[in-house]
Design a protein around this motif. Structure first.
Motif, PDB file in Angstrom:
ATOM      1  N   THR A 298       0.854  -1.189   0.000  1.00  0.00           N
ATOM      2  CA  THR A 298       0.000   0.000   0.000  1.00  0.00           C
ATOM      3  C   THR A 298       0.887   1.234   0.000  1.00  0.00           C
ATOM      4  N   ALA A 299       0.646   2.131  -0.929  1.00  0.00           N
ATOM      5  CA  ALA A 299       1.467   3.344  -1.015  1.00  0.00           C
ATOM      6  C   ALA A 299       0.705   4.532  -0.444  1.00  0.00           C
ATOM      7  N   ILE A 300       1.424   5.357   0.308  1.00  0.00           N
ATOM      8  CA  ILE A 300       0.870   6.622   0.792  1.00  0.00           C
ATOM      9  C   ILE A 300       1.629   7.695   0.027  1.00  0.00           C
ATOM     10  N   MET A 301       0.922   8.425  -0.794  1.00  0.00           N
ATOM     11  CA  MET A 301       1.600   9.421  -1.636  1.00  0.00           C
ATOM     12  C   MET A 301       1.064  10.818  -1.353  1.00  0.00           C
ATOM     13  N   GLY A 302       1.853  11.785  -1.738  1.00  0.00           N
ATOM     14  CA  GLY A 302       1.446  13.170  -1.547  1.00  0.00           C
ATOM     15  C   GLY A 302       2.667  14.054  -1.652  1.00  0.00           C
ATOM     16  N   PRO A 303       2.454  15.361  -1.837  1.00  0.00           N
ATOM     17  CA  PRO A 303       3.598  16.269  -1.982  1.00  0.00           C
ATOM     18  C   PRO A 303       4.449  16.287  -0.709  1.00  0.00           C
ATOM     19  N   SER A 304       5.667  16.827  -0.840  1.00  0.00           N
ATOM     20  CA  SER A 304       6.551  16.939   0.327  1.00  0.00           C
ATOM     21  C   SER A 304       5.866  17.760   1.414  1.00  0.00           C
ATOM     22  N   GLY A 305       6.097  17.359   2.649  1.00  0.00           N
ATOM     23  CA  GLY A 305       5.581  18.141   3.785  1.00  0.00           C
ATOM     24  C   GLY A 305       4.133  17.867   4.111  1.00  0.00           C
ATOM     25  N   THR A 306       3.554  16.806   3.544  1.00  0.00           N
ATOM     26  CA  THR A 306       2.140  16.529   3.856  1.00  0.00           C
ATOM     27  C   THR A 306       2.001  15.571   5.048  1.00  0.00           C
ATOM     28  N   GLY A 307       3.123  15.140   5.598  1.00  0.00           N
ATOM     29  CA  GLY A 307       3.048  14.318   6.812  1.00  0.00           C
ATOM     30  C   GLY A 307       3.106  12.829   6.540  1.00  0.00           C
ATOM     31  N   LYS A 308       3.712  12.427   5.435  1.00  0.00           N
ATOM     32  CA  LYS A 308       3.767  10.988   5.122  1.00  0.00           C
ATOM     33  C   LYS A 308       4.662  10.252   6.125  1.00  0.00           C
ATOM     34  N   THR A 309       5.849  10.840   6.391  1.00  0.00           N
ATOM     35  CA  THR A 309       6.747  10.217   7.361  1.00  0.00           C
ATOM     36  C   THR A 309       6.117  10.241   8.753  1.00  0.00           C
ATOM     37  N   THR A 310       5.443  11.356   9.058  1.00  0.00           N
ATOM     38  CA  THR A 310       4.756  11.471  10.355  1.00  0.00           C
ATOM     39  C   THR A 310       3.747  10.346  10.514  1.00  0.00           C
ATOM     40  N   LEU A 311       3.068   9.995   9.422  1.00  0.00           N
ATOM     41  CA  LEU A 311       2.073   8.924   9.476  1.00  0.00           C
ATOM     42  C   LEU A 311       2.739   7.601   9.875  1.00  0.00           C
ATOM     43  N   LEU A 312       3.923   7.326   9.300  1.00  0.00           N
ATOM     44  CA  LEU A 312       4.626   6.083   9.661  1.00  0.00           C
ATOM     45  C   LEU A 312       5.024   6.099  11.135  1.00  0.00           C
ATOM     46  N   LYS A 313       5.468   7.274  11.610  1.00  0.00           N
ATOM     47  CA  LYS A 313       5.860   7.361  13.028  1.00  0.00           C
ATOM     48  C   LYS A 313       4.646   7.189  13.938  1.00  0.00           C
ATOM     49  N   LEU A 314       3.487   7.637  13.480  1.00  0.00           N
ATOM     50  CA  LEU A 314       2.261   7.432  14.264  1.00  0.00           C
ATOM     51  C   LEU A 314       1.892   5.952  14.288  1.00  0.00           C
ATOM     52  N   ILE A 315       2.030   5.293  13.149  1.00  0.00           N
ATOM     53  CA  ILE A 315       1.707   3.855  13.093  1.00  0.00           C
ATOM     54  C   ILE A 315       2.675   3.069  13.990  1.00  0.00           C
ATOM     55  N   GLY A 316       3.952   3.488  13.999  1.00  0.00           N
ATOM     56  CA  GLY A 316       4.950   2.790  14.807  1.00  0.00           C
ATOM     57  C   GLY A 316       4.920   3.176  16.277  1.00  0.00           C
ATOM     58  N   GLY A 317       4.037   4.105  16.645  1.00  0.00           N
ATOM     59  CA  GLY A 317       3.914   4.500  18.051  1.00  0.00           C
ATOM     60  C   GLY A 317       5.010   5.433  18.517  1.00  0.00           C
ATOM     61  N   GLN A 318       5.758   6.031  17.575  1.00  0.00           N
ATOM     62  CA  GLN A 318       6.798   6.984  17.978  1.00  0.00           C
ATOM     63  C   GLN A 318       6.201   8.369  18.234  1.00  0.00           C
ATOM     64  N   LEU A 319       5.039   8.613  17.665  1.00  0.00           N
ATOM     65  CA  LEU A 319       4.305   9.860  17.921  1.00  0.00           C
ATOM     66  C   LEU A 319       2.900   9.479  18.381  1.00  0.00           C
ATOM     67  N   THR A 320       2.266  10.389  19.108  1.00  0.00           N
ATOM     68  CA  THR A 320       0.918  10.131  19.620  1.00  0.00           C
ATOM     69  C   THR A 320      -0.070  11.092  18.951  1.00  0.00           C
ATOM     70  N   PRO A 321      -1.175  10.565  18.431  1.00  0.00           N
ATOM     71  CA  PRO A 321      -2.138  11.464  17.757  1.00  0.00           C
ATOM     72  C   PRO A 321      -2.883  12.347  18.762  1.00  0.00           C
ATOM     73  N   ASP A 322      -3.365  13.491  18.263  1.00  0.00           N
ATOM     74  CA  ASP A 322      -4.183  14.354  19.125  1.00  0.00           C
ATOM     75  C   ASP A 322      -5.548  13.703  19.340  1.00  0.00           C
ATOM     76  N   ARG A 323      -6.042  13.035  18.282  1.00  0.00           N
ATOM     77  CA  ARG A 323      -7.349  12.371  18.357  1.00  0.00           C
ATOM     78  C   ARG A 323      -7.376  11.222  17.356  1.00  0.00           C
ATOM     79  N   GLY A 324      -8.241  10.273  17.570  1.00  0.00           N
ATOM     80  CA  GLY A 324      -8.359   9.168  16.619  1.00  0.00           C
ATOM     81  C   GLY A 324      -7.582   7.949  17.084  1.00  0.00           C
ATOM     82  N   THR A 325      -7.760   6.862  16.330  1.00  0.00           N
ATOM     83  CA  THR A 325      -7.112   5.605  16.728  1.00  0.00           C
ATOM     84  C   THR A 325      -6.318   4.995  15.574  1.00  0.00           C
ATOM     85  N   ILE A 326      -5.277   4.280  15.941  1.00  0.00           N
ATOM     86  CA  ILE A 326      -4.506   3.504  14.966  1.00  0.00           C
ATOM     87  C   ILE A 326      -4.404   2.089  15.512  1.00  0.00           C
TER      88      ILE A 326
END
Lengths: 257, 282
Positions: free
Chosen positions: B49-77
């Motif tokens: 599954t590819a997550i695409m988008g322009p630079s700075g849209t938070g793609k890497t941040t999304l991976l860190k959220l999935i890996g539990g390195q960052l915590t979301p403000d709201r919502g679940t993973i």
């Protein structure tokens, strides 16, 4: 009003910073138990933090002792008290100069290296990589470095003082003509185990704890950029030096009241 | 049905397909800047599954959220049925042992050679004998074509080689999924081709689930089964690569075909040029 708000914001930032540093320290202390199972991690860091700092400590100790002896001789000879030169050199080194100068040199050599290493590991995502491999970087990277710094400081301070006494002896006895026997006998008779030696060791343990804590915290807390790592390294040296000098006053006041 | 195998009804995926990762109503901000504003994403098992988008849209941040390195403000993973951000440290680390991540920089440990880098997770998490560990590491390195480079230090590797070593390391514990953070960035055509082939082959051979974050449209579309396009904190469109390449949406068309102007303007928002030029100071 705006200045007051800025002052308040500054204080809040400082307290938050201190809180983060304390929480990190707790995690580091919690991670020490694992080092018993992996002593190699500690030995590697003792080499990097301790052994690689030996040269600067040894050379500095030698020269500080030589200068101390030279200055002491000119003052003591005015009162015909040159025979007390050995005691003066040894007491100055054991009580103050050994722990304090060693800690300042340690902050400049090993502390800055620790901060830069941890900061660069953060900037190059090595710490994140460890986390994603289910390895806690605080236990694997920070805890052994902290313990190594804490243990290395009193040993380095002892080396500094020992070489300082030898440097002082070379100038006092070898060059200025103070009697060799008087130098050593006076020192043996007047230097107190608790008052001079143990207090010096306690000081260097405290300085080792604080300097290494500051160094690992600054590295771990640095911005993951080249400018961020550079600023963190500078902060390590400045904060450690100020902390050592401030704590030295407090400890001296408590020990020799 | 296992907890992590809920049925997805979103997009054009086959009904009943089991999901490994489920993201619901994800909100995340950095300071005042909103990175994600109610994102829903499903990552099917066994697919790329590819997550695409322009630079700075938070793609890497999304991976860190999935890996539990960052915590979301709201919502679940949820990963494999586990809510990542309600796990304790020990459970999170246990989950991470089943996730591999390939960082953009490779994130190799610079004081260890290639062999020791790949052996690192095995030494940390298993009690394998030295001869078994050696065999496993050599097999992992063989899979990425770098068995012969095992004595090299990370500083001696090219960017492409470093990523392949990192890929071997990410696979060392035989994870259920691998996350790739911009694996093609800055690669020469040969390294790029090698990486594209490796990601697909490893996914299929080891029955992995792969999450590929990238803005390299051609390479990503060549291997992805499913693509999510994100921008401005939201999922703009999702579906198989071919469907997105033929999309009628102006935004998706601009991104997928690399058009210089469109809904995402060429110019960063700025005041009128003439007024700006003759106003004097900047």
């Amino acid at each position: 009003m705006e200045a007051l708000a800025r002052l308040g914001a500054g204080w809040i930032r400082a307290v938050r910073h201190l809180g983060r540093a304390l929480l990190l320290l707790l995690r580091i202390l919690e991670g020490q138990s694992e080092l018993l199972q992996r002593p190699r991690l500690l030995l590697e860091q003792l080499f990097s933090v301790g052994v690689l700092t030996v040269l600067i400590i040894a050379v500095s100790g030698l020269f500080v002792g030589m200068v101390l002896s030279l200055q002491g001789y000119y003052i003591l000879s005015q009162f015909a008290a040159e025979s007390a030169l050995g005691v003066m050199v040894a007491a100055s080194l054991l009580r103050e100069l050994g722990p304090v100068v060693t800690a300042l040199l340690f902050a400049g050599r090993a502390g800055s290296a620790l901060t830069a290493e941890i900061g660069l590991m953060k900037a190059t995502e090595q710490l994140s990589g460890l986390e994603m491999m289910a390895v806690d970087p605080v236990r694997r990277v920070l805890a052994p470095r902290f313990l190594a710094g804490f243990l290395a400081m009193p040993l380095l301070a002892a080396l500094f003082s020992a070489l300082g006494v030898l440097g002082g002896w070379f100038v006092g006895v070898g060059l200025l003509g103070v009697d060799d026997g008087t130098w050593w006998v006076q020192m043996q008779a007047r230097i107190d185990w608790n008052e001079d030696l143990a207090n010096g060791v306690i000081k260097s343990l405290v300085f080792g704890f604080v300097c290494t804590w500051i160094a690992v915290f600054q590295g771990y807390n640095s911005l993951p950029t080249s400018a961020g790592v550079s600023r963190a390294t500078t902060r390590t040296v400045v904060h450690s030096s100020l902390a050592v000098l401030g704590l030295d006053f407090v400890l001296t006041a408590l020990m020799f009241k | 049905m296992r907890q992590g195998q809920e049925v997805s009804v979103a997009g054009s995926r086959p009904p009943g397909e089991p999901m490994l990762v489920k993201i619901r109503d994800l909100h995340f901000s950095r300071g005042d800047r909103k990175i994600f504003d109610g994102v829903d994403i499903d990552i099917p098992r066994g697919r790329v599954t590819a997550i695409m988008g322009p630079s700075g849209t938070g793609k890497t941040t999304l991976l860190k959220l999935i890996g539990g390195q960052l915590t979301p403000d709201r919502g679940t993973i949820e990963v494999d049925g586990l809510n990542v951000h309600t796990l304790g440290r020990r459970e999170l680390y246990r989950l991470r042992m089943r996730m591999g991540m390939l960082f953009q920089s490779g994130a190799l440990l610079t004081d260890l050679d290639v062999f020791e880098n790949v052996a690192y997770p095995l030494r940390e998490h298993t009690r394998l004998s030295e001869s078994m560990l050696r065999k496993l590491v050599l097999l992992k390195l063989e899979a990425v074509g770098l068995r012969g480079a095992r004595h090299l230090m990370p500083a001696e590797l090219s960017g492409g080689m470093a990523r392949r070593v990192a890929l071997a390391r990410a696979m060392a514990l035989d994870p259920m999924m691998i996350m790739y953070d911009e694996p093609f960035t800055g690669q020469d055509p040969i390294s790029m081709g090698v990486l594209v082939k490796l990601i697909r082959q490893l996914n299929d051979a080891a029955r992995l689930t792969s999450i590929l974050v990238s803005h390299d449209v051609e390479e990503t579309c060549a291997i992805a089964d499913l693509v999510y396009v994100i921008s401005d904190g939201r999922v703009i469109e999702q579906g198989p690569p071919q469907q997105l390449l033929e999309s009628g949406s102006d935004w998706t068309r601009q991104f997928m075909h690399g058009l210089p102007d469109g809904p995402v303007p060429f110019h960063y928002p700025a005041p009128n040029l003439a007024r700006d030029l003759f106003r004097g100071a900047a």
